[in-house]
Design an enzyme around this catalytic site. Structure first.
Site, mmCIF file in Angstrom:
data_model
loop_
_atom_site.group_PDB
_atom_site.id
_atom_site.type_symbol
_atom_site.label_atom_id
_atom_site.label_comp_id
_atom_site.label_asym_id
_atom_site.label_seq_id
_atom_site.Cartn_x
_atom_site.Cartn_y
_atom_site.Cartn_z
ATOM 1 N N ASP A 94 0.865 -1.179 0.000
ATOM 2 C CA ASP A 94 0.000 0.000 0.000
ATOM 3 C C ASP A 94 0.897 1.224 0.000
ATOM 4 O OD1 ASP A 94 -2.303 1.588 0.139
ATOM 5 O OD2 ASP A 94 -2.569 1.343 2.298
ATOM 6 N N HIS A 95 0.312 2.372 -0.225
ATOM 7 C CA HIS A 95 0.987 3.648 -0.012
ATOM 8 C C HIS A 95 0.468 4.260 1.286
ATOM 9 C CE1 HIS A 95 1.532 3.911 -4.618
ATOM 10 N NE2 HIS A 95 2.672 3.530 -4.063
ATOM 11 N N PHE B 261 -5.133 4.479 0.387
ATOM 12 C CA PHE B 261 -6.149 3.612 -0.219
ATOM 13 C C PHE B 261 -5.658 2.976 -1.519
ATOM 14 C CE2 PHE B 261 -8.450 6.782 2.322
ATOM 15 C CZ PHE B 261 -9.181 5.958 3.169
ATOM 16 N N HIS B 262 -4.440 2.422 -1.472
ATOM 17 C CA HIS B 262 -3.854 1.784 -2.650
ATOM 18 C C HIS B 262 -3.405 0.351 -2.362
ATOM 19 C CE1 HIS B 262 -2.618 6.100 -4.105
ATOM 20 N NE2 HIS B 262 -3.913 5.872 -4.247
ATOM 21 N N PRO B 263 -4.251 -0.502 -1.780
ATOM 22 C CA PRO B 263 -3.817 -1.887 -1.539
ATOM 23 C C PRO B 263 -3.587 -2.620 -2.852
ATOM 24 C CG PRO B 263 -6.169 -1.676 -1.122
ATOM 25 C CD PRO B 263 -5.645 -0.282 -1.340
#
Length: 565
Positions: A299-300, A473-475
């Site tokens: 993630d980020h 919100f970048h899984p």
């Protein structure tokens, strides 16, 4: 129990699933069942259709799975938010609408992995172009007739955007006129998935609107996939819950899992495909012991660097309820005004050290001081930079906790587990402060609100990150593509060791890309759709792209030197 049969069954009508449904049904002899656990994308619901309302879907559960992580061991044991989209469009229905493709070297790096040679940037660029219609027209990097509407920020918007970009340049970093073009590195305008009428350009709008009326596509909403069915080592169908009914659908050709980086490994594990020891803990019959399913999760992480704004030019008044009816009415009637923008209209990517081969830090600029989900608004005029590192070496996992399809899995990103994470976040805070001190922001910049100018030492900055950093919100990467022992799918998304089963979404990324993930996910689906249809791949691009090749991270000295700490 009822039974139906289709050529393809797609689990998840999100950023990837809608692409596949639309492309596969272009062949009239092919039948497709598209299953979505959420509901329709109601076009009159401002919460999902108005770009400026992007925080609202994250505040409820109608459009959001609202996952939470396990206590994160390096983040004060916080249970952290992990919102994912639920409804036609998936996370493209609730995301921030930032259209960022990633750096060319992300894909060139993928292509150095054995078996992934056809995922180099110039192989992917034609599929980015195929998916896109950019409002200022096509060129070597951008498309002009694709399903996804992309709007480019224009001069004359909020003066804080131009000032923040200029401040980045004054700090010695490059200027770029296109973060998705020749050179990602630098500061400039940010593309957004917004239609010319000021509406969110989700994949439900862009792709499914073309395909909904086709007789060979059946879309079923409120359909929760329970498990994939197998005959030996071949996927044969899906069992799903629809209202009070349990329905079985058979796939003549393939089952395509497009449920995202959390739900795709969850569905595979529930179906008996995953780490054998995890499955046996829940008495799930093992179809295939595939140890990488749910591992390699990435993630980020980002933080908000916030400042008071001395001039009344921020979006602060728009947060007041008495101003919102006018904003909403202008948006609804004309598709213009503050409601028609996501307000992430400028940003950038930098290298914090000269030996970084491509950018390791991303910026989103926002002319208001507020959390992404709409919480903790600062009660004054302010502005902020969302700042985070791009390729953390930390790895997490998604692990099934229950055979119940309604139960959320155990999610652990393991944020900030490596020393490099801490170095990059400290570097990012200090670089951001230096950018914000530049002359371009003098007329706007008031006091530093977060972290607060008094926090200077490594320990103080680390304490801030532990307490305040949040997901971007970048899984991704939890069913990674490749051919090593932990790979789940091959270069065409086919699950290793299983026939008739693919995973196509952000979970198959081997390594997370530099930037937001919606555009890369759409590209992945476009590329694999051609493979499924046995079409010849689009011709490789010959566009040029920037490679630093050891060049300094800054092209010159800052206009104003860093403050002495």
């Amino acid at each position: 129990m009822t039974t139906r049969e289709f050529d393809y069954i797609i689990c998840g009508a999100g950023s990837a699933g809608n692409v596949l449904a639309t492309r596969l049904t272009e062949d009239p002899g092919v039948t497709v069942l598209l299953l979505e656990a959420g509901g329709p994308d109601y076009r009159f619901d401002f919460r999902t259709q108005m770009p400026a309302a992007l925080a609202y879907p994250l505040q409820g559960r109608r459009y959001n799975w609202a996952y939470e992580t396990d206590p994160e061991p390096h983040m004060n044991h916080r249970r952290m938010e992990c919102g994912r989209g639920k409804g036609l469009g998936g996370s493209s229905l609730i995301n921030g609408m930032c259209y960022i493709r990633g750096n060319a070297l992300d894909y060139d790096n993928w292509a150095t992995h054995k078996g992934l040679e056809d995922w180099a940037y110039l192989d992917c660029l034609p599929y980015f172009r195929k998916a896109e219609t950019r409002d200022v027209g096509p060129n070597d990097y951008h498309g002009g007739d694709g399903p996804v509407s992309v709007t480019t920020s224009k001069p004359g918007v909020n003066p804080l955007f131009e000032a923040m970009v200029e401040a980045g340049v004054q700090a010695g970093y490059p200027r770029t006129d296109d973060l998705n073009g020749y050179q990602q590195e630098g500061f400039g305008p940010m593309d957004r998935t917004v239609t010319p009428r000021g509406r969110r350009a989700s994949t439900a709008r862009g792709y499914l609107d073309q395909a909904r009326a086709r007789p060979n596509l059946e879309i079923v909403t409120h359909a929760l996939a329970d498990r994939i069915l197998f005959s030996g080592k071949r996927a044969t169908g899906v069992t799903f819950l629809h209202g009070s009914a349990r329905v079985t659908a058979h796939a003549r050709r393939e089952v395509l899992v497009c449920s995202g980086a959390i739900a795709s490994p969850q569905l595979l594990q529930r179906s008996g495909v995953g780490p054998g020891e995890w499955l046996r803990e829940l008495d799930i019959p093992v179809v295939l012991d595939l140890p990488g399913v749910g591992r390699n999760l990435q993630d980020h992480l980002e933080m908000y660097i916030q400042f008071e704004c001395k001039e009344p030019v921020s979006l602060y008044p728009a947060l007041k309820w008495w101003n919102q009816p006018k904003i909403g009415l202008e948006w609804m009637l004309n598709g213009t005004g503050l409601g028609a923008s996501n307000h992430f209209e400028a940003g950038g990517f930098i290298r914090t050290r000269d030996d970084d081969p491509w950018p390791n830090i991303q910026y989103h600029f926002l002319p208001v001081a507020i959390n992404y989900n709409g919480s903790n608004a600062i009660e004054m005029h302010g502005f902020q930079a969302h700042v985070g590192s791009m390729r953390s070496p930390s790895r997490g996992r998604v692990k099934l906790k229950s055979r119940d399809p309604h139960a959320h899995p155990s999610i652990l990103f393991n944020y900030m587990a490596e020393a490099l994470d801490w170095r990059e976040f400290r570097d990012a805070i200090r670089a951001t402060r230096e950018i914000m001190r530049q002359p371009a922001l003098d007329r706007f910049r008031g006091r530093e609100l977060n972290p607060g100018a008094d926090l200077k030492s490594d320990n103080e900055l680390d304490t801030f990150v532990r307490a305040r950093a949040e997901t971007a919100f970048h899984p991704s990467c939890s069913c990674k593509m490749g051919y090593d022992d932990m790979a789940v799918v091959d270069n065409e998304g086919r699950v290793h060791g299983i026939d008739g089963l693919r995973v196509v979404d952000a979970s198959i990324m081997p390594i997370i890309t530099t930037g937001n993930l919606n555009a890369p996910t759409i590209m992945i689906a476009e590329k694999i759709a051609d493979r499924i249809r046995k079409h010849k791949p689009l011709e490789r691009s010959n566009a040029q792209y920037y490679v630093a090749n050891g060049a300094p991270a800054r092209g010159g000295k800052p206009a104003r030197a860093p403050a002495v700490v």
